[in-house]
Design an enzyme around this catalytic site. Structure first.
Site, PDB file in Angstrom:
ATOM      1  N   PRO A 293       6.558  -4.160   4.011  1.00 21.22           N
ATOM      2  CA  PRO A 293       5.219  -4.150   3.401  1.00 21.22           C
ATOM      3  C   PRO A 293       4.160  -3.621   4.364  1.00 21.22           C
ATOM      4  O   PRO A 293       3.155  -4.266   4.625  1.00 21.22           O
ATOM      5  CB  PRO A 293       4.999  -5.636   3.087  1.00 21.22           C
ATOM      6  CG  PRO A 293       5.746  -6.348   4.159  1.00 21.22           C
ATOM      7  CD  PRO A 293       6.938  -5.503   4.486  1.00 21.22           C
ATOM      8  N   SER A 295       2.270   0.286   5.889  1.00 17.74           N
ATOM      9  CA  SER A 295       2.049   1.681   5.518  1.00 17.74           C
ATOM     10  C   SER A 295       3.245   2.537   5.911  1.00 17.74           C
ATOM     11  O   SER A 295       3.827   2.335   6.976  1.00 17.74           O
ATOM     12  CB  SER A 295       0.826   2.238   6.258  1.00 17.74           C
ATOM     13  OG  SER A 295      -0.294   1.459   5.998  1.00 17.74           O
TER      14      SER A 295
ATOM     15  N   TYR B  16      -0.431  -6.794   3.869  1.00 13.52           N
ATOM     16  CA  TYR B  16      -1.807  -6.319   3.722  1.00 13.52           C
ATOM     17  C   TYR B  16      -1.822  -4.916   3.107  1.00 13.52           C
ATOM     18  O   TYR B  16      -2.646  -4.582   2.303  1.00 13.52           O
ATOM     19  CB  TYR B  16      -2.514  -6.240   5.068  1.00 13.52           C
ATOM     20  CG  TYR B  16      -2.952  -7.575   5.598  1.00 13.52           C
ATOM     21  CD1 TYR B  16      -3.909  -8.315   4.922  1.00 13.52           C
ATOM     22  CD2 TYR B  16      -2.409  -8.080   6.759  1.00 13.52           C
ATOM     23  CE1 TYR B  16      -4.310  -9.546   5.406  1.00 13.52           C
ATOM     24  CE2 TYR B  16      -2.810  -9.311   7.244  1.00 13.52           C
ATOM     25  CZ  TYR B  16      -3.758 -10.043   6.571  1.00 13.52           C
ATOM     26  OH  TYR B  16      -4.154 -11.246   7.046  1.00 13.52           O
ATOM     27  N   CYS B  17      -0.914  -4.078   3.568  1.00 14.89           N
ATOM     28  CA  CYS B  17      -0.977  -2.689   3.162  1.00 14.89           C
ATOM     29  C   CYS B  17       0.441  -2.215   2.875  1.00 14.89           C
ATOM     30  O   CYS B  17       1.278  -2.345   3.750  1.00 14.89           O
ATOM     31  CB  CYS B  17      -1.590  -1.850   4.271  1.00 14.89           C
ATOM     32  SG  CYS B  17      -1.771  -0.123   3.885  1.00 14.89           S
ATOM     33  N   PRO B  18       0.794  -1.717   1.716  1.00 16.37           N
ATOM     34  CA  PRO B  18      -0.096  -1.341   0.621  1.00 16.37           C
ATOM     35  C   PRO B  18      -0.556  -2.501  -0.255  1.00 16.37           C
ATOM     36  O   PRO B  18      -1.321  -2.284  -1.179  1.00 16.37           O
ATOM     37  CB  PRO B  18       0.757  -0.367  -0.196  1.00 16.37           C
ATOM     38  CG  PRO B  18       2.155  -0.757   0.075  1.00 16.37           C
ATOM     39  CD  PRO B  18       2.186  -1.332   1.447  1.00 16.37           C
TER      40      PRO B  18
END
Lengths: 379, 79
Positions: A293, A295, B16-18
């Site tokens: 999780p 980028s 947190y991301c994505p």
């Protein structure tokens, strides 16, 4: 007896791991005790952040590409051949021409933007996430005389800040060419804010409002009519455009799907701390290939490479693999043609953009050149 | 809740991301009508973001409840 580490994938993650391993274990690779094999399906290594600059005529592909063999440590055995099958039970990788057994495997097969993920998108839209796409888009951007430029974003995709950079650069570009008043810039995002990271979203909205960039949230592209030039949202609404720039859903590499190793999108279930493939002791996964999780970006691949290399060295020396990845990422964000900001965050700490400055923009441009030191495992 | 047949649970805790909602969007886009996706999220924002997205896109919120330090949210794909 020679022990062999195979790295599949010659992008930023695979290249960095291969070089750092060979450099860190130079005695072993020169004595023949250890063989580091990198399997890549192309001889060209491309610095993907360059695509954004190519789209705005701020550089050409040659500037962002190098021969992979010249980036690699001389003792890395570079096999330029497509991996066809990865057999983790037999600890073997099969390419088009050969078969290799391994003691340890690093899967760094990346991801690709799938323009077929939405009906009509390939015919009706553009993307700057591939070299060919960036070149085609450059032609459109440079010849655009005005109208609606619509940006849509699907999930999952790599480098989540690049679409923001794109829209800010477009704003600057059309101001500089004097037709900004004829160009409607519209940015969309799939969820209820303009970026998944709240601090980034808050900052971006202020920038949008300052610059007159329109935006719409809860936008999930469902289909495109290339003839009528209309994009359709999942909620049924219609959005006419003159130039559609899409960040399509990304998928894992074909070899992952063919080998039955990934989830439905072709991403490999990976322990978020150890970076080992779930259920496998001798297989590490790194970069876009993971289902982590975080980028999908060169930056995360860079920090992951640190962990994977240290753990591989430990394991080769008979020690436990104790190094852990904490989800760290660092991203420059170009906020126009002359300014930039950055964010850094990890699994536990959210990011906070700093005020944009010209200095950070120059730092980003410098990093574009320094990247080759990262790939070589020096920086 | 025992009668709900979950198609897939997405554990996005610590993300947190994505972002957890993005993980859910991905699953729903690929899923079939009638599928139910359960999202586990440690991000408090999900309790607000997910129902908003579901409502706007016309899907169905099956439940949204807090369990200790995370949220358990289920969504049915309706179209």
């Amino acid at each position: 007896m020679t022990r062999r580490i195979i790295i599949v994938g010659g992008g930023v993650a695979g290249t960095m791991v291969a070089n750092r391993l060979a450099k860190s274990l130079e005695n072993e690779v020169y004595s023949g005790e250890l063989e580091v094999v990198l399997i890549g399906n192309t001889g060209k290594h491309i610095y993907q952040p360059g695509f954004l600059f190519m789209a705005f005529n701020e550089g050409f592909l040659e500037q962002f590409a190098r021969e992979e063999k010249y980036l690699l440590h001389p003792k890395v055995n570079f096999v330029m051949d497509a991996a066809r099958h990865i057999d983790v039970d037999r600890k073997r990788v099969i390419t088009g021409k050969q078969s290799f057994d391994y003691d340890f495997l690093v899967i760094a097969t990346g991801s690709y933007p799938d323009m077929e993920s939405v009906p009509g998108l390939a015919a009706g839209g553009h993307t700057f996430y591939t070299p060919e796409g960036a070149e085609r888009l450059r032609h459109e951007i440079l010849n655009f005389q005005g109208g609606t430029l619509l940006v849509t974003i699907d999930v999952p995709h790599k480098c989540p800040v690049a679409p923001l950079e794109f829209i800010f650069m477009a704003d600057d570009y059309y101001r500089e060419t004097g037709i900004r008043n004829k160009v409607k810039l519209k940015y969309t995002y799939p969820i209820g804010r303009v970026h998944s990271l709240e601090p980034v979203a808050k900052w971006a909205v202020k920038e949008f409002e300052k610059r007159g960039i329109e935006y719409e949230v809860f936008f999930n592209l469902e289909k495109v009519d290339p003839e009528k030039k209309i994009a359709y949202n999942m909620d049924g609404s219609e959005h006419p455009y003159d130039l559609l720039i899409a960040i399509p859903a990304h998928r894992g590499a074909r070899v992952i799907q063919d080998s039955g190793l990934g989830d439905e999108d072709g991403f490999i279930p990976t322990d978020r701390y150890s970076l080992k493939m779930e259920g496998q002791d001798c297989v590490y996964v790194i970069g876009d290939a993971t289902d982590l999780p975080v980028s999908k970006a060169g930056s995360t691949a860079h920090y992951e490479a640190d962990v994977v290399v240290k753990n591989l060295i430990s394991e080769l020396k008979g020690l436990p693999a104790t190094h852990r990845y904490n989800g760290k990422a660092f991203c420059f964000i170009e906020t126009g043609l002359n300014e930039a900001t950055y964010i850094t965050f990890n699994y536990k700490q959210p990011p906070q953009p700093v005020p944009p400055s010209e200095m950070l923009h120059w730092f980003k441009l410098s990093y574009n050149e320094m990247y080759w030191l990262s790939a070589r495992g020096i920086l | 809740m025992s009668e709900v047949n979950i198609t897939k649970t997405i554990d996005a805790r610590g993300s947190y991301c994505p972002g957890p909602l993005m993980e859910l969007v991905k699953a729903i886009k690929r899923g079939q009508v009638g599928d139910v996706y359960e999202l586990l999220s440690s991000d408090n924002g999900s309790a607000k973001d997910v129902p908003e997205w579901v409502n706007k896109m016309g899907h169905e919120l099956v439940y949204c409840r807090e369990e200790g330090d995370f949220w358990r949210i289920a969504v049915k794909k309706t179209k």
